[in-house]
Design a protein around this motif. Structure first.
Motif, PDB file in Angstrom:
ATOM      1  N   GLY A  47       4.040   4.734  25.604  1.00  0.00           N
ATOM      2  CA  GLY A  47       4.373   5.989  26.277  1.00  0.00           C
ATOM      3  C   GLY A  47       5.573   6.699  25.677  1.00  0.00           C
ATOM      4  O   GLY A  47       6.079   7.655  26.268  1.00  0.00           O
ATOM      5  N   LEU A  48       6.077   6.274  24.528  1.00  0.00           N
ATOM      6  CA  LEU A  48       7.259   6.853  23.907  1.00  0.00           C
ATOM      7  C   LEU A  48       6.907   7.466  22.561  1.00  0.00           C
ATOM      8  O   LEU A  48       5.964   7.019  21.886  1.00  0.00           O
ATOM      9  N   ASP A  49       7.678   8.490  22.187  1.00  0.00           N
ATOM     10  CA  ASP A  49       7.542   9.062  20.852  1.00  0.00           C
ATOM     11  C   ASP A  49       8.508   8.328  19.941  1.00  0.00           C
ATOM     12  O   ASP A  49       9.738   8.412  20.109  1.00  0.00           O
ATOM     13  N   LEU A  50       7.965   7.593  18.966  1.00  0.00           N
ATOM     14  CA  LEU A  50       8.786   6.752  18.092  1.00  0.00           C
ATOM     15  C   LEU A  50       8.645   7.216  16.655  1.00  0.00           C
ATOM     16  O   LEU A  50       7.587   7.660  16.223  1.00  0.00           O
ATOM     17  N   ALA A  51       9.758   7.101  15.880  1.00  0.00           N
ATOM     18  CA  ALA A  51       9.727   7.434  14.457  1.00  0.00           C
ATOM     19  C   ALA A  51      10.780   6.593  13.758  1.00  0.00           C
ATOM     20  O   ALA A  51      11.826   6.264  14.336  1.00  0.00           O
ATOM     21  N   GLY A  52      10.475   6.217  12.501  1.00  0.00           N
ATOM     22  CA  GLY A  52      11.436   5.452  11.726  1.00  0.00           C
ATOM     23  C   GLY A  52      10.804   4.215  11.114  1.00  0.00           C
ATOM     24  O   GLY A  52       9.593   4.003  11.180  1.00  0.00           O
ATOM     25  N   LYS A  53      11.656   3.406  10.494  1.00  0.00           N
ATOM     26  CA  LYS A  53      11.239   2.149   9.874  1.00  0.00           C
ATOM     27  C   LYS A  53      11.759   0.980  10.699  1.00  0.00           C
ATOM     28  O   LYS A  53      12.911   0.993  11.148  1.00  0.00           O
TER      29      LYS A  53
END
Length: 965
Positions: A47-53
């Motif tokens: 349910g979350l917007d995630l970005a990255g490594k």
């Protein structure tokens, strides 16, 4: 990536639950998006917007008998990331332990640094905490967090997104905050702050909100429950800072429904709050001053505003307040607001309010329903007058906006700043407004219907009386009109404007539809007009009349211009300076086109002569500022200099004659240049006659600084059969001074001595003679001849005795010898000018039968003299030998001994007269002095020049002897 696996329960009885296959995952620097998609594939949605490594080390339990049951999977391990973004929050060095059981994800020992993406090197905060999320089935998120020194700018952006009614400019945009928080929220509404159950405490340091100085904020107990935000107490304080002499303090408590409906209450107070900061939060209106206030409110907001109920009460105080330049004076008022009434009323007895109170009361009744806001019985007592009326404001797209307002004898004071000048405007205002327009057609001028009248009495600007004005504006059947008349600086003023509108027109089209706009004025007083600008000190009087006819507003053809196209006629009449007439009439005819004022003619009489100008003035510069730049041609003919140079003040009296000029003017206000040439007749400069003269002209001016300079670099004149050449420069003195700075150098060649006598004050003289030499004359802040300083040195030739003040009176001491008609073939005069006097270092004349030597002072203003003179006459042949010996003996001495002076005086006792000349130049007083009183200068002069008489006597005797033979 690597993994290992082992099968569970190979030699055991089948368990009641699913069987698991356990594997080890080790993933380095993988896109977190791929990881969430992999989890989504088995039914686990964060349910979350995630970005990255991210990097993960997990022990994964895969339910081999329930592969489609997302809750049956198991995860245990650690997740790390150098940079991770969660719902727009930028994290750095993120680390947490992860446990997933029965559809619940639990994060333990979470730690991270929180950064401001725009300045991540300076603003780094820390976050620690733990939490859990019911993912399968979707349930609640529960968390505890502790944070330190988080940058507020990105947090404000997040709050604005969560609570959409909040504008980002009303939230802190710099500083940091710390605190502790516990909350739980349904996973599906994690982005809706109204669904949170929360408690915590917060503190902020260095917060910057609107125009306030950096502030500290503390809220010890903050809760969100049942969709209500409760702050039990908060304080916001600032320390004294630049522009804020006193500390600012805000404090209070509040309970606010986050859903927009429900019960609310608040109590808020402030001390020394700058109103410009409040206006920066609520509107873009300029405001000045400080206020103290106390407000208490409670009520219930319903989905329909007309069924809502509230009551707000409080008080406000200020020693002085100004909004939009309007001085509201002292405030000591109570405030009340309910769903049907609003009021602000002074605490004191209205009958005894001091003049510093501009606002007595403002009250009105109103009603709100689904269609409109209806305001009734507006009753305001302010600025010494009354405002009454009513208005109706539709709340939907249909309906009519209407207003009926009456203003009687209201006198506000407004601070105006224009073109660098600050001034105070005031007027007695009375007005009536009756106006209607459909609310969905406000932007269509043709839809407006109504009439407005305005009356301005006792208009003042900068304390100076301006006049009065009556005007009427109306909108009827597609026509807009504005007509008015009144008085302006003792003259008459009228304006007449008509616009014929079309159905599709917007307000931006009105200027295109104006059929006529005429502004006329007559008899406007120039002295009253100049009095508005204290920096401009002038004694000019006269009147101005004119007419401005606007042709169009310059919006045709896609041309970008700022000013309307217009025809301009202006006439100045009876212009005088200190009651001395400068011009009977000067008339300007010009056309304003495309921001350029084309001057067809500017002609009239001036200072007894005539003056003309034509050319262009470019009113708007390349930066779209009103910044006039001139390109003009100027001419003047036979102007009386004493009158024409009035701007020099009293100094103009020292410039006599008639002048003519041709020149060009170019430049902007801070750098105006005039170049050309001038001719003059019957000219005189501080008494020095120049006759007819010609010179180049160079003038420069800075209107902003009120500075100017005027240079005549090549003055040439023929005077008295001789020549006078020189250069003259005059300029404004120091700012605010009334004098001028002057510098001049003059060279004369064979000019008659009578002109020098006139300079010394002898108006009528029979003197004859010639002078050749140099004169320098100047001074700083010159107002009179007393301020002049200079030096002169002239050679004299063929000078008659009558040219010398007092020589007629000396003749009675000379017996049969008369020097009045005597011609002196050689001579010189040298000295300085200063402190209102001519100091003669040496004046001498020589002829065959006499020598004259003098020194002393002549005062320029009064013509008084104080001179010591020596006259040597007679036959010197019998003392020739002794005299020649004395001359040779002391010829090279720089300082004569007393014995030499005594020897000379004894030798010449019977042939020399010493006198003191006093009184005025035209009526000298002669006093005979003993021969012993003459000084070293006289002795040296006689030793140098006395041999002329001896040689002349011997020559005359020889000639006589030859004649007798």
């Amino acid at each position: 990536m690597m993994w290992t696996s082992v099968a569970e329960g190979q030699n055991q009885a089948p368990p009641a639950g699913p069987r698991y296959w356990t594997t080890q995952w080790a993933l380095d620097d993988v896109d977190v998006g791929k990881l969430t998609r992999r989890l989504g594939a088995i039914g686990i949605d964060t349910g979350l917007d995630l970005a990255g490594k991210v990097s993960v080390k997990l022990e994964v339990g895969i339910p081999t008998t329930s592969l489609r049951d997302a809750a049956a999977y198991r995860f245990d391990g650690v997740l790390t990331s150098p940079t991770l973004e969660i719902d727009g929050i930028q994290l750095k060095d993120f680390r947490t332990a992860v446990v997933y059981r029965d559809g619940v994800a639990t994060l333990k020992d979470l730690s991270s640094k929180y950064i401001d993406r725009e300045n991540d090197s300076d603003l780094i905060g820390e976050i620690e905490g733990s939490g859990s999320a019911e993912l399968v089935p979707r349930g609640e998120v529960t968390a505890e967090a502790r944070f330190k020194k988080l940058s507020l700018a990105p947090v404000s952006d997040i709050v604005a997104k969560l609570y959409r009614r909040t504008a980002t400019e009303q939230l802190p945009q710099s500083g940091d905050f710390s605190g502790e928080v516990k909350f739980n929220v349904p996973l599906d509404t994690v982005k809706n702050i109204a669904t949170y159950q929360l408690e915590g405490k917060f503190s902020g340091r260095g917060l910057k909100v609107a125009g306030l100085p950096a502030a500290n904020f503390d809220a010890d107990q903050v809760r969100i429950e049942q969709q209500v935000l409760r702050v039990d107490s908060f304080t916001l304080t600032t320390a004294p800072a630049k522009g804020f002499r006193n500390a600012i303090r805000l404090f209070g408590n509040a309970a606010i429904p986050l859903s927009g409906t429900g019960e609310f209450q608040f109590r808020v107070a402030g001390d020394d709050v700058p109103v410009d900061a409040i206006s920066g939060l609520l509107a873009k209106t300029k405001a000045d001053g400080k206020i103290d206030f106390r407000l208490v409110g409670k009520g219930k907001i319903e989905a329909e505003l007309e069924t809502s109920a509230w009551k707000v009460e409080g008080a406000i105080a200020s020693p002085g307040l100004s909004v939009a330049g309007v001085d509201l004076g002292v405030l000591e008022h109570d405030i009340s607001w309910t769903p049907t009434t609003f009021g602000i009323i002074a605490k004191r007895d209205l009958a005894d309010l001091p003049k510093s109170f501009r606002l007595e009361k403002l009250q009105c009744d109103y009603a709100i329903d689904a269609q409109r806001l209806k305001i009734d019985r507006i009753n305001a007592s302010l600025f010494g007058g009354q405002v009454n009326g009513s208005a109706a404001i539709p709340l939907d797209s249909d309906g009519e906006l209407s207003a009926k307002i009456k203003i009687e004898n209201v006198r506000p004071t407004i601070q105006l700043t224009q073109a660098g000048f600050a001034s105070e405007f005031s007027a007695m205002i009375s007005a009536k407004l009756d106006w209607q327009v459909p609310v969905n057609a406000i932007d269509k001028p043709v839809a407006h219907q109504g009439r407005a009248t305005l009356k301005l009495d006792e208009i003042t600007l900068g304390g100076e009386k301006v006049g009065e004005l009556k005007a009427t504006a109306s909108a009827t059947a597609g026509d807009l009109t504005l007509r008015g008349n009144g008085t302006l600086f003792d003259g008459d003023l009228s304006i007449d404007t008509v616009a014929n509108l079309q159905a599709a027109d917007r307000w931006s089209d009105v200027s295109k539809r104006i059929a006529k706009t005429e502004l006329e004025f007559d008899g406007v007083s120039l002295s009253r007009l100049f009095a508005l600008v204290p920096e401009v000190q002038t004694d000019l009087t006269g009147t101005a009349s004119g007419k401005i006819s606007i042709i169009d507003w310059g919006q045709e053809g896609g041309i970008d211009q700022h000013l309307p196209n217009a025809d301009v006629v202006l006439e100045l009449k009876r212009v005088s300076h200190r009651s001395r007439l400068l011009s009977r009439s000067i008339r300007l005819v010009a056309k304003l086109r495309r921001d350029i004022l084309g001057i067809d003619s500017w002609v009239g009489d001036y200072a007894g002569g005539t003056a003309r100008a034509n050319g262009r003035v470019y009113l708007v510069d390349a930066n779209d500022r009103i910044h006039p730049r001139a390109d003009l041609r100027l001419s003047a003919n036979r102007v009386d200099l004493q009158r024409g140079l009035w701007f020099l003040g009293d100094t103009a009296e020292n410039f006599q004659g008639l002048g003519s000029m041709t020149a060009t003017m170019a430049g902007v206000g801070e750098s105006i240049r005039i170049r050309g040439s001038v001719d003059g007749r019957e000219l005189a400069f501080y008494g020095l006659s120049l006759g007819s003269a010609h010179s180049g002209l160079a003038a420069d001016a800075n209107i902003d600084r009120l500075q100017w300079s005027l240079r005549f670099p090549s003055v040439r004149s023929r005077q008295g059969g001789g020549q006078v050449e020189g250069e003259l420069a005059i300029s404004s003195g120091r700012r605010g001074g009334r004098g001028i700075d002057l510098a001049s150098r003059w060279r004369t060649r064979r000019v008659k001595l009578s002109q020098l006598a006139k300079q010394l004050g002898q108006a009528n003289t029979p003197a004859q003679g010639e002078i050749t030499g140099n004169l320098s004359l100047g001074g700083k802040s010159v107002r009179t001849v007393d301020d002049l300083a200079g030096r002169f040195k002239f050679q004299l030739a063929q000078t008659r005795g009558a040219a010398i003040p007092g020589l007629v009176g000396v003749s009675r001491f000379l017996g049969p010898v008369s020097l009045v008609g005597q011609t002196f073939d050689v001579g010189a005069v040298e000295g300085v000018i200063g402190s209102g006097a001519v100091v003669i270092d040496e004046f001498w004349l020589g002829s065959d039968i006499a020598l004259i030597q003098a020194d002393g002072k002549v005062f320029l203003r009064s013509g008084r003299m104080d001179l010591n003179a020596l006259i040597a006459t007679g036959d010197y042949r019998d003392i020739a030998v002794n005299f020649s010996q004395l001359a040779r003996r002391y010829a090279l001495r720089s300082l004569l001994p007393t014995s030499a002076i005594l020897s000379v005086s004894e030798l010449l006792r019977d042939r020399t007269v010493v006198v003191r000349v006093m009184g005025r130049v035209n009526s000298p007083i002669i006093r005979l002095q003993p021969i012993e009183t003459f000084r070293e200068e006289a002795a040296r002069f006689l030793l140098r020049e006395g041999q002329r008489l001896i040689v002349a006597g011997i020559t005359a005797e020889a000639a006589s002897s030859l004649g007798s033979q």
